[in-house]
Structure formats: C-alpha cells, structure tokens
Motif scaffolding. Structure first.
Motif, PDB file in Angstrom:
ATOM      1  N   LEU A  26       0.826  -1.124   0.013  1.00 26.46           N
ATOM      2  CA  LEU A  26      -0.076   0.026   0.075  1.00 26.46           C
ATOM      3  C   LEU A  26       0.984   1.507   0.131  1.00 26.46           C
ATOM      4  N   SER A  27       0.171   2.527  -0.294  1.00 21.75           N
ATOM      5  CA  SER A  27       0.868   3.778   0.038  1.00 21.75           C
ATOM      6  C   SER A  27      -0.173   4.505   0.749  1.00 21.75           C
ATOM      7  N   LEU A  28       0.159   4.624   2.282  1.00 24.49           N
ATOM      8  CA  LEU A  28      -0.580   5.299   3.136  1.00 24.49           C
ATOM      9  C   LEU A  28       0.362   6.697   3.380  1.00 24.49           C
ATOM     10  N   ARG A  29      -0.600   7.724   3.635  1.00 21.82           N
ATOM     11  CA  ARG A  29      -0.032   9.057   3.702  1.00 21.82           C
ATOM     12  C   ARG A  29       0.086   9.124   5.413  1.00 21.82           C
ATOM     13  N   HIS A  30       1.503   9.150   5.942  1.00 23.07           N
ATOM     14  CA  HIS A  30       1.872   9.174   7.425  1.00 23.07           C
ATOM     15  C   HIS A  30       1.701  10.687   7.751  1.00 23.07           C
TER      16      HIS A  30
END
Length: 326
Positions: free
Chosen positions: A180-184
C-alpha cells in the motif's frame, strides 16, 4: 612479630569472626541499598506506570526500596545514556521499550551500541499496536481501509505518535507487507493523534492499545485490527492483522529491563529472578491485562534475541523507507 602487631592481628581476626569487619576486596551482598529504575518517558505514561508497578513488587522481593526516575527526551536516548554511564553493579536499571532497538538506526550517528554497552536483564510484557478509526468512519474493517488505499494511493491518512515511534514503524511495516501507499501524519504523542482522528482530520490512527482502549470502550473509536499475533482479551471480537488477510504480520510494544554492560552474572541472575516473580504477581498481571497486554516471562536469552531481531527488522525498514527522527 611485635607484641602490638600480634594484638592488632588477633583483634582483627575477632572482628572478622563476628562479622564486624570485612576483609579487603570482599563483595557486599546484593542488594544492600536502594535500586533505581530509569524511564525514558514522562511520569504518568504507560512505561512509567509499569515501571512503578513492577518496581514495587521487586522492592518486596529484594528487600530494598526501588525508586523510579523519569528522564524523558531525545526519543529515550537521554535515559539510555544515563544508564550506560552508571556503574554496572545492578543498582541502576532502565525499563525500555522498542525504541531501545530502533534508535541506533533511527539516529545518526548511533547514540549507543546496543550489544556492547547494555546488558539485557528480562522482558516484562507486551501490548499490541492497533489500527483504529472514529466511530463514524466509512471504514468498518481493515480490508475496507486496504481497498481504499489501493484504489487511491496516498489518499488514506494515518496518524501516529511520531516519526520512529513503534506505531509509526508498525504502520510502515504494514504498508510494505500489504503493498500500500498510506500517507503518514506524525504527531508528538498518541493523545494528539487520537484527537485529530476523532475530529475527522485524519482517517486512521496507529497507536498503542493502551491509549485507544478508553475511547473504544466509550464508543468513540472503532478498532479495526490488533497487530499482535494473538487476540486481545480487552478488545473481544477485534481480529488480528494476520486474520484480516496478512498472515504472519505482528507488531507490538514490548517492555524490558536492561542494565549497563559488565553486570556480574550472579547479580544478573538475581535481578532476572526478581523480575520473573514480579510479573507473575496478580498486581502486575492485572495492570498489563487492563492495557490489553500480556506478561512475557522467560530467560534472558529470549530478550537478547528479541533485541537483535527488532534491531535488524526495524533497521532495514528505516533505511528502506528513509525514516528520520523528528
């Protein structure tokens, strides 16, 4: 030998026989004075509470007072350096968490050498990290969160207590595992992260179960999954990340005692035994259970292996994801 010298020798021998004088180089019995536990976090937090609970039991077991001293700052490095600078006599310990294994990779240059400057004593317990959302969130399950993140990479925001914190690293591990590509969205502590998730400013929070539990019980927060290998007794019905489609995934906050390098083996053995007895006590078990955690009895070698494996696992992640301290 003169008459005066002979009398002095006989008098000294008499004192030794009565225990009134120790011969040169004789070691005092351990422990013969109060012990100190450093905590690298502020008073009132999870690590501080556990240190005081375990320390109280250890005092009763060892027959000496145990004092907790808080040394927050620099991601716990201040407390670790204070410990390393202490005599390796068993009278000064540190109750550490995952940051102990993480910081040599997170901070450059490394603030300490984990293997050469510290002695693992004993694990105390483990508390899971959780993924949670506000009760009104559209995400009802972890699978729904994953689907949204895959549909729009970077669109799902995840709050954590800060860069390099255990929940942050757990979140990074998860997105690597799930592809996934989550935004921290990093915060300075779990309380602020939770506040913004509840306010709808951030989609998801990755946080210590201890901090999420009161809000979950109050119906304000929905826990999507626990990151431990087993279910949490205080979050019945909440699946693990592994059960949610990611077999083998596990991330928890652990607590353990360390001492300076060079701790004598007999003292190490005595401290280890005292910790084992303390975490078997009903008081400590109840406190860990209330936080959703479990005690971790076992040999010192188990703690040594955990430190090595976590240092390697998180070190690789920090380098690959280019994670920097705040």
């Amino acid at each position: 030998m003169t008459t005066i010298t002979r009398r002095l020798v006989l008098a000294q021998a008499g004192l030794l026989a009565l225990g009134g004088l120790k011969p040169a180089g004789a070691a005092e019995a351990f422990p013969s004075r109060p012990l100190k536990i450093y905590v690298g976090y502020s008073a009132g937090g999870a690590v501080d509470a556990i240190a005081r609970s375990v320390g109280q039991r250890m005092a009763a077991i060892l027959g000496q007072p145990v004092v907790v001293e808080n040394k927050p700052g620099a991601g716990t490095n201040i407390a670790v350096k204070s410990l390393i600078g202490s005599p390796p006599d068993g009278y000064t310990l540190l109750l550490a968490a995952n940051a102990l294994a993480v910081n040599p990779s997170l901070f450059q240059p490394p603030p300490y050498d984990l293997e050469r400057e510290l002695t693992p004593v004993a694990l105390v317990g483990r508390v899971p990290v959780v993924f949670a959302v506000r009760e009104g969130s559209a995400f009802k399950t972890l699978q729904q969160m994953v689907a949204a993140a895959k549909a729009k990479p970077g669109a799902v925001t995840v709050a954590t207590p800060g860069n390099g914190s255990t929940p942050h690293l757990a979140m990074e591990l998860f997105q690597h595992t799930a592809g996934l590509s989550l935004r921290h969205v990093p915060y300075k502590g779990g309380a602020q992260a939770l506040t913004d998730v509840l306010g709808g400013h951030v989609d998801v929070v990755a946080v210590n179960a201890l901090e999420a539990l009161p809000l979950a019980r109050g119906g304000k927060l929905r826990v999507l999954a626990v990151m431990s290998a087993e279910h949490s007794a205080v979050l019945p019905g909440v699946p693990t990340v592994a059960e949610s489609g990611f077999p083998g995934f596990e991330a928890s906050v652990w607590y353990g005692f360390v001492a300076p390098a060079g701790l004598p083996k007999p003292v190490l053995a005595q401290l280890h035994a005292a910790v084992q007895k303390a975490i078997e006590s009903p008081e400590v078990r109840e406190q860990l259970a209330a936080a959703g955690g479990l005690p971790l009895p076992g040999p010192t070698e188990r703690f040594e292996q955990l430190l090595k494996s976590d240092a390697a696992r998180y070190g690789k992640l920090i380098r690959e994801a280019d994670i920097k301290p705040e």
